[in-house]
Motif scaffolding. Structure first.
Motif, PDB file in Angstrom:
ATOM      1  N   VAL A   2       0.831  -1.202   0.000  1.00  0.00           N
ATOM      2  CA  VAL A   2       0.000   0.000   0.000  1.00  0.00           C
ATOM      3  C   VAL A   2       0.866   1.251   0.000  1.00  0.00           C
ATOM      4  CG1 VAL A   2      -1.691   1.314   1.316  1.00  0.00           C
ATOM      5  CG2 VAL A   2      -1.880  -1.159   1.172  1.00  0.00           C
ATOM      6  N   GLY A   3       2.010   1.157   0.683  1.00  0.00           N
ATOM      7  CA  GLY A   3       2.890   2.305   0.811  1.00  0.00           C
ATOM      8  C   GLY A   3       3.418   2.820  -0.510  1.00  0.00           C
ATOM      9  N   GLN A   4       3.434   1.964  -1.540  1.00  0.00           N
ATOM     10  CA  GLN A   4       3.901   2.357  -2.875  1.00  0.00           C
ATOM     11  C   GLN A   4       3.433   3.740  -3.277  1.00  0.00           C
ATOM     12  OE1 GLN A   4       5.570   0.764  -5.568  1.00  0.00           O
ATOM     13  NE2 GLN A   4       6.364  -0.627  -4.040  1.00  0.00           N
ATOM     14  N   HIS A   5       2.158   4.000  -3.095  1.00  0.00           N
ATOM     15  CA  HIS A   5       1.617   5.279  -3.542  1.00  0.00           C
ATOM     16  C   HIS A   5       1.249   6.200  -2.377  1.00  0.00           C
ATOM     17  CE1 HIS A   5       1.686   4.487  -7.811  1.00  0.00           C
ATOM     18  NE2 HIS A   5       1.402   3.251  -7.500  1.00  0.00           N
ATOM     19  N   CYS A   6       1.856   5.963  -1.216  1.00  0.00           N
ATOM     20  CA  CYS A   6       1.594   6.829  -0.064  1.00  0.00           C
ATOM     21  C   CYS A   6       2.877   7.153   0.681  1.00  0.00           C
ATOM     22  CB  CYS A   6       0.676   6.174   0.956  1.00  0.00           C
ATOM     23  SG  CYS A   6      -0.683   5.253   0.323  1.00  0.00           S
ATOM     24  N   TRP A   7       3.459   6.106   1.273  1.00  0.00           N
ATOM     25  CA  TRP A   7       4.547   6.320   2.205  1.00  0.00           C
ATOM     26  C   TRP A   7       5.163   4.970   2.539  1.00  0.00           C
ATOM     27  CZ3 TRP A   7       4.994  11.424   4.010  1.00  0.00           C
ATOM     28  CH2 TRP A   7       6.103  11.651   4.828  1.00  0.00           C
ATOM     29  N   SER A   8       6.392   4.781   2.138  1.00  0.00           N
ATOM     30  CA  SER A   8       7.033   3.497   2.378  1.00  0.00           C
ATOM     31  C   SER A   8       8.305   3.673   3.194  1.00  0.00           C
ATOM     32  CB  SER A   8       7.355   2.837   1.039  1.00  0.00           C
ATOM     33  OG  SER A   8       7.778   1.525   1.234  1.00  0.00           O
ATOM     34  N   GLN A  10       3.989  -2.370 -15.802  1.00  0.00           N
ATOM     35  CA  GLN A  10       2.914  -3.287 -16.189  1.00  0.00           C
ATOM     36  C   GLN A  10       2.728  -4.353 -15.103  1.00  0.00           C
ATOM     37  OE1 GLN A  10       0.934  -3.283 -19.233  1.00  0.00           O
ATOM     38  NE2 GLN A  10      -0.202  -4.580 -17.813  1.00  0.00           N
ATOM     39  N   ALA A  11       3.839  -4.866 -14.601  1.00  0.00           N
ATOM     40  CA  ALA A  11       3.776  -5.877 -13.543  1.00  0.00           C
ATOM     41  C   ALA A  11       3.102  -5.297 -12.297  1.00  0.00           C
ATOM     42  CB  ALA A  11       5.185  -6.364 -13.210  1.00  0.00           C
ATOM     43  N   GLN A  12       3.482  -4.077 -11.978  1.00  0.00           N
ATOM     44  CA  GLN A  12       2.893  -3.428 -10.814  1.00  0.00           C
ATOM     45  C   GLN A  12       1.400  -3.196 -11.023  1.00  0.00           C
ATOM     46  OE1 GLN A  12       4.994  -2.893  -8.149  1.00  0.00           O
ATOM     47  NE2 GLN A  12       3.064  -2.582  -7.057  1.00  0.00           N
ATOM     48  N   LEU A  13       1.050  -2.837 -12.249  1.00  0.00           N
ATOM     49  CA  LEU A  13      -0.363  -2.629 -12.577  1.00  0.00           C
ATOM     50  C   LEU A  13      -1.155  -3.920 -12.387  1.00  0.00           C
ATOM     51  CD1 LEU A  13      -2.804  -1.163 -13.758  1.00  0.00           C
ATOM     52  CD2 LEU A  13      -1.899  -1.610 -16.046  1.00  0.00           C
ATOM     53  N   ASP A  14      -0.626  -5.017 -12.898  1.00  0.00           N
ATOM     54  CA  ASP A  14      -1.308  -6.297 -12.759  1.00  0.00           C
ATOM     55  C   ASP A  14      -1.545  -6.618 -11.292  1.00  0.00           C
ATOM     56  OD1 ASP A  14      -1.279  -6.541 -15.477  1.00  0.00           O
ATOM     57  OD2 ASP A  14       0.500  -7.813 -15.552  1.00  0.00           O
ATOM     58  N   PHE A  15      -0.534  -6.321 -10.501  1.00  0.00           N
ATOM     59  CA  PHE A  15      -0.632  -6.578  -9.076  1.00  0.00           C
ATOM     60  C   PHE A  15      -1.779  -5.789  -8.448  1.00  0.00           C
ATOM     61  CE2 PHE A  15       0.437  -5.473  -4.729  1.00  0.00           C
ATOM     62  CZ  PHE A  15       0.648  -6.725  -4.183  1.00  0.00           C
ATOM     63  N   ARG A  61      -7.273   1.778  -6.276  1.00  0.00           N
ATOM     64  CA  ARG A  61      -7.674   2.422  -7.528  1.00  0.00           C
ATOM     65  C   ARG A  61      -6.630   3.436  -7.969  1.00  0.00           C
ATOM     66  NH1 ARG A  61      -9.670   1.078 -11.635  1.00  0.00           N
ATOM     67  NH2 ARG A  61     -10.491   3.060 -12.343  1.00  0.00           N
ATOM     68  N   ARG A  62      -6.138   4.181  -7.005  1.00  0.00           N
ATOM     69  CA  ARG A  62      -5.099   5.157  -7.305  1.00  0.00           C
ATOM     70  C   ARG A  62      -3.870   4.441  -7.893  1.00  0.00           C
ATOM     71  NH1 ARG A  62      -2.720   9.171  -9.526  1.00  0.00           N
ATOM     72  NH2 ARG A  62      -0.731   9.675  -8.605  1.00  0.00           N
ATOM     73  N   GLY A  63      -3.496   3.326  -7.286  1.00  0.00           N
ATOM     74  CA  GLY A  63      -2.377   2.553  -7.806  1.00  0.00           C
ATOM     75  C   GLY A  63      -2.609   2.161  -9.251  1.00  0.00           C
ATOM     76  N   VAL A  64      -3.790   1.659  -9.517  1.00  0.00           N
ATOM     77  CA  VAL A  64      -4.135   1.218 -10.873  1.00  0.00           C
ATOM     78  C   VAL A  64      -4.017   2.376 -11.857  1.00  0.00           C
ATOM     79  CG1 VAL A  64      -6.055   0.490 -12.341  1.00  0.00           C
ATOM     80  CG2 VAL A  64      -5.632  -0.687 -10.167  1.00  0.00           C
ATOM     81  N   MET A  65      -4.648   3.485 -11.509  1.00  0.00           N
ATOM     82  CA  MET A  65      -4.677   4.612 -12.443  1.00  0.00           C
ATOM     83  C   MET A  65      -3.295   5.238 -12.621  1.00  0.00           C
ATOM     84  SD  MET A  65      -8.322   6.229 -11.223  1.00  0.00           S
ATOM     85  CE  MET A  65      -8.696   7.275 -12.634  1.00  0.00           C
ATOM     86  N   ALA A  66      -2.529   5.296 -11.552  1.00  0.00           N
ATOM     87  CA  ALA A  66      -1.188   5.871 -11.651  1.00  0.00           C
ATOM     88  C   ALA A  66      -0.308   5.011 -12.564  1.00  0.00           C
ATOM     89  CB  ALA A  66      -0.562   5.985 -10.263  1.00  0.00           C
ATOM     90  N   GLU A  67      -0.394   3.702 -12.405  1.00  0.00           N
ATOM     91  CA  GLU A  67       0.428   2.823 -13.240  1.00  0.00           C
ATOM     92  C   GLU A  67      -0.006   2.885 -14.694  1.00  0.00           C
ATOM     93  OE1 GLU A  67       3.120   1.700 -12.257  1.00  0.00           O
ATOM     94  OE2 GLU A  67       2.912   1.746 -10.077  1.00  0.00           O
TER      95      GLU A  67
END
Lengths: 185, 185
Positions: B40-46, B135-140, B160-166
């Motif tokens: 989850v942190g990918q697009h927030c805070w890791s 693409q791999a990250q998107l699939d995930f 959803r944010r992850g999907v759209m960002a990727e």
DNA sequence: CTGTGCATGTAACATGTTACATGATTCA
DNA sequence: TGAATCATGTAACATGTTACATGCACAG
């Protein structure tokens, strides 16, 4: 556990490459680099001026850039930096290499993660404000895009990235607003 | 120069709020929070685990979270943390506030800025690799999205944010490849 | 003659990573 | 019995920010 010497060889702090890249696009002073970072750096790498000046001096000591005093257009004299041959080669080698994944710090996204704690109206208002900020940023990048030619490949592509990233953020905001709307309070 | 006391009042490090948010979504151990952050942190805070454990202890001392020992599913015992009432209130207050703009560190974007230094074939290959990663990250993220219900509003929106960002990053990669193609070497 | 923007710099502090350490449990 | 994963922790280091500091030059 594998590459120790191998990577250690070409190991320089990212910030140095940021500055080399900024200088490569055109010779700049520390001040100009700082301003440039606040714009282009948005979707790459942004730092404060207090990090820029020391790094520039290191780069000069390494012989990767050279400075030249010039009168300020308005204000005091400044040092304009340009790449040396060694600097250009360094940059060329670096550009060919692979990058770690981007890292993002987005507190807003974190807040959305807890949106169930917020009354619907509050959440909607917050998202509206966020959307407005990204819209402003989008407009800014669109204006920049309009004045760039395909000759300046790098800057144009990075600006395009800014445009597309902001559009995606805005689209997401709209989805969020929609999903909150269609939901029991 | 304006708000000094005002902001200083609710001033806590973002990392603490990250952890509160992670615990709020469901009680978790330090280890689980670390894993969660990597996703989850990918697009927030890791952050790394070495930052997580000390922060958890501070939060517990502040009375915002409480721990409970539990046997590990596999492996040794661990401490499961959950929010206290004070913690929930703290989180609720924080969620309602405004956020600073997201910051991004993307070395790849920096490299693209200097793509004029690279032979066309090299640049294309690099972009192809970057595209594949995203693409791999998107699939995930798509897989995650499929198993989330609208009940879990926060996690769903962030995914959803992850999907759209990727998707946006991939679309940009395609534009870059295109623009390099339609150009003199 | 004062404020704003240009221009550079330093030092204390905050934050986070890398590497080092330890030890349990399970699976091959 | 040795590797992999679970689980937690510490210390040295790297990196970057905030706040402090200085001074020029131009516009109102």
């Amino acid at each position: 556990m594998i590459d120790k010497k191998e990577t250690a060889a070409g190991k320089e702090k990212p910030l140095k490459h940021v500055l080399l890249a900024g200088i490569h696009n055109e010779p700049r002073s520390g001040y100009e680099l700082t301003k440039w970072l606040q714009i282009v750096g948005q979707h790459c790498w942004s730092v404060e001026h207090s990090s820029v000046y020391p790094a520039l001096r290191e780069l000069e000591q390494d012989g990767l850039i050279q400075s030249q005093r010039a009168p300020g257009t308005r204000g005091p004299e400044r040092s304009i930096y340009s790449l040396t041959d060694a600097g250009l080669e360094k940059l060329r080698t670096w550009v060919a290499q692979g990058s770690p994944r981007p890292t993002i710090k987005d507190e807003q996204m974190l807040r959305v993660l807890c949106f169930d704690l917020l009354p619907r109206e509050k959440a909607l208002q917050q998202i509206r404000e966020v959307r407005a900020e990204h819209q402003a940023q989008l407009d800014f990048f669109l204006a920049r895009q309009a004045v760039l030619t395909e000759q300046q490949l790098g800057p144009l592509l990075v600006t395009r990235r800014g445009v597309m990233a902001e559009q995606a953020y805005i689209a997401w905001c709209d989805e969020v607003a929609d999903m909150i709307d269609r939901r029991p309070a």
